[in-house]
Design a protein around this motif. Structure first.
Motif, PDB file in Angstrom:
ATOM      1  N   ALA A  29      28.057 -33.285  36.742  1.00 44.93           N
ATOM      2  CA  ALA A  29      27.997 -34.750  36.749  1.00 44.93           C
ATOM      3  C   ALA A  29      26.587 -35.240  37.046  1.00 44.93           C
ATOM      4  O   ALA A  29      26.101 -36.196  36.419  1.00 44.93           O
ATOM      5  N   GLY A  30      25.906 -34.594  37.996  1.00 41.68           N
ATOM      6  CA  GLY A  30      24.547 -35.002  38.324  1.00 41.68           C
ATOM      7  C   GLY A  30      23.573 -34.765  37.188  1.00 41.68           C
ATOM      8  O   GLY A  30      22.664 -35.569  36.959  1.00 41.68           O
ATOM      9  N   PHE A  31      23.766 -33.656  36.462  1.00 36.86           N
ATOM     10  CA  PHE A  31      22.882 -33.366  35.341  1.00 36.86           C
ATOM     11  C   PHE A  31      23.061 -34.401  34.233  1.00 36.86           C
ATOM     12  O   PHE A  31      22.070 -34.870  33.650  1.00 36.86           O
ATOM     13  N   ARG A  32      24.311 -34.760  33.945  1.00 39.08           N
ATOM     14  CA  ARG A  32      24.548 -35.779  32.902  1.00 39.08           C
ATOM     15  C   ARG A  32      23.992 -37.130  33.310  1.00 39.08           C
ATOM     16  O   ARG A  32      23.544 -37.908  32.467  1.00 39.08           O
ATOM     17  N   ALA A  33      24.015 -37.415  34.630  1.00 37.96           N
ATOM     18  CA  ALA A  33      23.505 -38.704  35.110  1.00 37.96           C
ATOM     19  C   ALA A  33      21.987 -38.714  35.258  1.00 37.96           C
ATOM     20  O   ALA A  33      21.402 -39.752  35.582  1.00 37.96           O
ATOM     21  N   GLY A  34      21.349 -37.569  35.061  1.00 37.45           N
ATOM     22  CA  GLY A  34      19.901 -37.499  35.172  1.00 37.45           C
ATOM     23  C   GLY A  34      19.394 -37.456  36.601  1.00 37.45           C
ATOM     24  O   GLY A  34      18.236 -37.800  36.858  1.00 37.45           O
ATOM     25  N   SER A  35      20.249 -37.043  37.532  1.00 32.54           N
ATOM     26  CA  SER A  35      19.859 -36.987  38.946  1.00 32.54           C
ATOM     27  C   SER A  35      20.010 -35.558  39.468  1.00 32.54           C
ATOM     28  O   SER A  35      20.660 -35.327  40.484  1.00 32.54           O
ATOM     29  N   LEU A  36      19.413 -34.615  38.754  1.00 33.91           N
ATOM     30  CA  LEU A  36      19.547 -33.204  39.124  1.00 33.91           C
ATOM     31  C   LEU A  36      18.941 -32.932  40.496  1.00 33.91           C
ATOM     32  O   LEU A  36      19.505 -32.179  41.300  1.00 33.91           O
ATOM     33  N   GLU A  37      17.808 -33.551  40.777  1.00 30.71           N
ATOM     34  CA  GLU A  37      17.152 -33.336  42.074  1.00 30.71           C
ATOM     35  C   GLU A  37      18.052 -33.743  43.228  1.00 30.71           C
ATOM     36  O   GLU A  37      18.223 -33.003  44.208  1.00 30.71           O
ATOM     37  N   GLU A  38      18.670 -34.941  43.118  1.00 35.99           N
ATOM     38  CA  GLU A  38      19.508 -35.446  44.207  1.00 35.99           C
ATOM     39  C   GLU A  38      20.775 -34.605  44.387  1.00 35.99           C
ATOM     40  O   GLU A  38      21.182 -34.323  45.515  1.00 35.99           O
ATOM     41  N   VAL A  39      21.395 -34.208  43.279  1.00 37.07           N
ATOM     42  CA  VAL A  39      22.644 -33.454  43.395  1.00 37.07           C
ATOM     43  C   VAL A  39      22.388 -32.063  43.950  1.00 37.07           C
ATOM     44  O   VAL A  39      23.197 -31.532  44.726  1.00 37.07           O
ATOM     45  N   MET A  40      21.254 -31.439  43.614  1.00 36.38           N
ATOM     46  CA  MET A  40      20.931 -30.138  44.181  1.00 36.38           C
ATOM     47  C   MET A  40      20.682 -30.249  45.685  1.00 36.38           C
ATOM     48  O   MET A  40      21.088 -29.370  46.463  1.00 36.38           O
ATOM     49  N   LYS A  41      20.057 -31.315  46.110  1.00 42.21           N
ATOM     50  CA  LYS A  41      19.846 -31.534  47.542  1.00 42.21           C
ATOM     51  C   LYS A  41      21.174 -31.749  48.253  1.00 42.21           C
ATOM     52  O   LYS A  41      21.391 -31.243  49.372  1.00 42.21           O
TER      53      LYS A  41
END
Length: 204
Positions: free
Chosen positions: A139-151
């Motif tokens: 979900a984070g990758f599709r939303a373009g927030s990979l950095e935040e979701v990995m954190k």
């Protein structure tokens, strides 16, 4: 006073005598254990050995894997936030993770990304994260927030690790208290029983 210690008090006294007679042996064993601990935790080869034992032990294997996954997610978050692309971040993260299984999964992710898959699909195929975390990453990758979701994944792993450690300590504390209570009780009995026997002999 003309009384002899028998039974449990006598056995405790005999044990004390044996320990006193072989005190040098026990000191040598204690020194050997201390030297082994120093070699395990303060030398490079010892740290590698202790790390392998920690990663492969039945009791700590799952915890070690969680720690490695947490480090992977945190390192990916820091790398991406620094402006590196996914492939560069994976290459740097692979060098930081020491857990063999997680490192192999990172290598598989890099291979899948090189073959054209996106990072979320590659991570899901490598099974580096469990179901919940895999869905969060997708979900984070599709939303373009990979950095935040990995954190966020790293933070939740850290919370799981702390909870696991506190659970182990919570089980260990009453066990230690029970063992110490039994030891103190045995010592008190070894003192009180001879005194009671002497008092009985005096009263007789």
């Amino acid at each position: 006073l003309g009384a002899q210690m028998t039974g449990f008090p006598g056995a405790v006294m005999e044990l004390g005598g044996v320990l006193g007679d072989y005190s040098a042996v026990f000191l040598i064993l204690a020194a050997a254990v201390a030297a082994a601990c120093v070699c395990l935790f303060f030398t490079e080869q010892g740290r590698r050995l202790s790390s392998r034992l920690f990663n492969r032990s039945v009791f700590t294997r799952r915890l070690a894997e969680k720690i490695a996954c947490s480090r992977f997610a945190d390192a990916m978050s820091l790398s991406i936030s620094s402006g590196l692309d996914v492939d560069q971040s994976l290459e740097m993260t692979e060098q930081l993770v020491e857990h063999p299984k997680v490192r192999e999964q990172i290598q598989e992710i890099r291979k899948n990304v090189a073959e054209g898959e996106n990072f979320a699909e590659a991570a899901d195929r490598a099974r580096i994260f469990s179901g919940t975390y895999a869905r969060m990453l997708s979900a984070g990758f599709r939303a373009g927030s990979l950095e935040e979701v990995m954190k966020q994944i790293s933070t939740q792993y850290e919370e799981e690790i702390e909870e696991r450690i506190y659970t182990v300590l919570g089980r260990l504390e009453p066990t230690l208290v029970a063992v110490l209570s039994v030891a103190v009780g045995l010592i008190l009995l070894s003192v009180m029983l001879p005194l009671l026997g002497i008092m009985v002999n005096i009263g007789g």
